[in-house]
Enzyme design. Structure first.
Site, mmCIF file in Angstrom:
data_model
loop_
_atom_site.group_PDB
_atom_site.id
_atom_site.type_symbol
_atom_site.label_atom_id
_atom_site.label_comp_id
_atom_site.label_asym_id
_atom_site.label_seq_id
_atom_site.Cartn_x
_atom_site.Cartn_y
_atom_site.Cartn_z
ATOM 1 N N ARG A 79 27.874 -19.183 -4.694
ATOM 2 C CA ARG A 79 27.850 -18.820 -6.319
ATOM 3 C C ARG A 79 27.456 -17.790 -6.784
ATOM 4 N NH1 ARG A 79 25.806 -23.462 -9.983
ATOM 5 N NH2 ARG A 79 23.806 -22.129 -10.344
ATOM 6 N N ASP A 129 26.827 -14.131 -9.405
ATOM 7 C CA ASP A 129 26.810 -14.589 -10.670
ATOM 8 C C ASP A 129 27.969 -13.441 -11.312
ATOM 9 O OD1 ASP A 129 24.523 -15.960 -10.864
ATOM 10 O OD2 ASP A 129 22.922 -13.721 -10.389
ATOM 11 N N ARG A 164 20.102 -7.812 -6.757
ATOM 12 C CA ARG A 164 19.899 -7.150 -7.162
ATOM 13 C C ARG A 164 18.378 -6.113 -7.726
ATOM 14 N NH1 ARG A 164 22.803 -8.293 -12.266
ATOM 15 N NH2 ARG A 164 22.435 -9.785 -11.658
#
Length: 293
Positions: free
Chosen positions: A56, A58, A219
């Protein structure tokens, strides 16, 4: 019902992530609406198409090798080709191409093997993060998929700094906390290179492979790597952050546009059900989603 595997790609720039959200444009929402236009379950009182995804992603994160599955009523599956002699999967791909926007593409649709679950059966997900730290490597045609960085980066130092993070670790310092969710993950690979040729020539590229990812994990790892690559932090720093388990010590989470889900890998068909059962037993419903970003 029959289970259908979808292999797809999308440009995440204009999406608020994968998961359907009220009043927001999401990949799941666009795909499920497109499927409903084609299979038309609602007028027949049948269950609406609902997708389960491998990773899933972002908001702003892209996917080149995303996988999802959907359970469809068998009568709607066999009716897809109409009067043509095409396979239902081929017909579904063709018809989805006609209703989906150009930033989402379904490459393949086919009946899934017995026991297949796009989320639980996956062995690992592979992401890439691309950075242009030199004006000569900045391509305006790829600006939505590469992070432009103003300072030159020491790629060797970045690579050395993240090697101690590999293995089964608690990534609490690199994850956005979620109540009740574990932050333990198996990071199988994290490498930094500067390819000399090919489509990524001149870019600084991370290859990140794990069984699953916490929210913002990739990230945040990239942010810590950049701090080392700029010389602001020593090579030992990312491992020190990991050991602290304190989110506030981690480097800033970088923007999502450089991140792409490249591949989802599954075991042989005979092992799909067993793999899915083992992962279901290990994780709670809140914890199972392998976030990408």
């Amino acid at each position: 019902m029959v289970r259908v595997r979808l292999d797809l790609a999308y440009d995440g720039t204009q999406f608020a992530g994968w998961a359907r959200q009220p009043a927001l444009r999401t990949v799941q929402g666009v795909l499920e609406d497109g499927l409903e236009q084609i299979v038309r379950t609602a007028p027949r009182g049948l269950p609406a198409p609902r997708l389960t995804v491998a990773g899933r992603t972002d908001a702003g994160v892209h996917a080149r090798g995303q996988v999802a599955h959907v359970d469809l009523p068998v009568e709607r599956w066999v009716a897809l080709p109409g009067r043509s002699d095409r396979e239902p999967g081929e017909s579904l791909v063709t018809r989805l191409t006609g209703v989906l926007p150009p930033d989402v593409v379904v490459h393949r649709a086919a009946l899934a093997p017995a026991g297949f679950d796009a989320r639980f059966s996956a062995l690992y997900r592979r992401y890439a993060f691309r950075i242009a730290d030199d004006a000569a490597a900045r391509d305006p045609l790829h600006r939505a998929h590469v992070l432009w960085h103003r300072r030159p980066l020491d790629v060797a130092a970045m690579h050395d700094a993240v090697q101690p993070l590999r293995g089964v670790r608690d990534f609490a310092a690199y994850c956005k906390p979620r109540p009740g969710a574990t932050t333990i993950r198996e990071l199988k690979e994290l490498s930094w290179t500067r390819p000399a040729d090919g489509p990524d020539a001149g870019l600084v590229v991370a290859r990140v492979v794990a069984d699953a990812f916490c929210h913002n994990m990739v990230r945040a790892l990239v942010g810590a790597s950049i701090a080392v690559g700029e010389g602001r932090k020593p090579v030992s720093w990312p491992a020190e952050v990991l050991a602290s388990k304190q989110r506030e010590r981690a480097a800033a989470v970088v923007p999502p546009r450089g991140l792409t889900l490249e591949e989802v890998v599954y075991p042989p068909d005979a092992d799909l059900a067993g793999r899915a059962d083992r992962i279901r037993a290990l994780r709670t419903d809140e914890d199972v989603t392998p976030f990408g970003g």
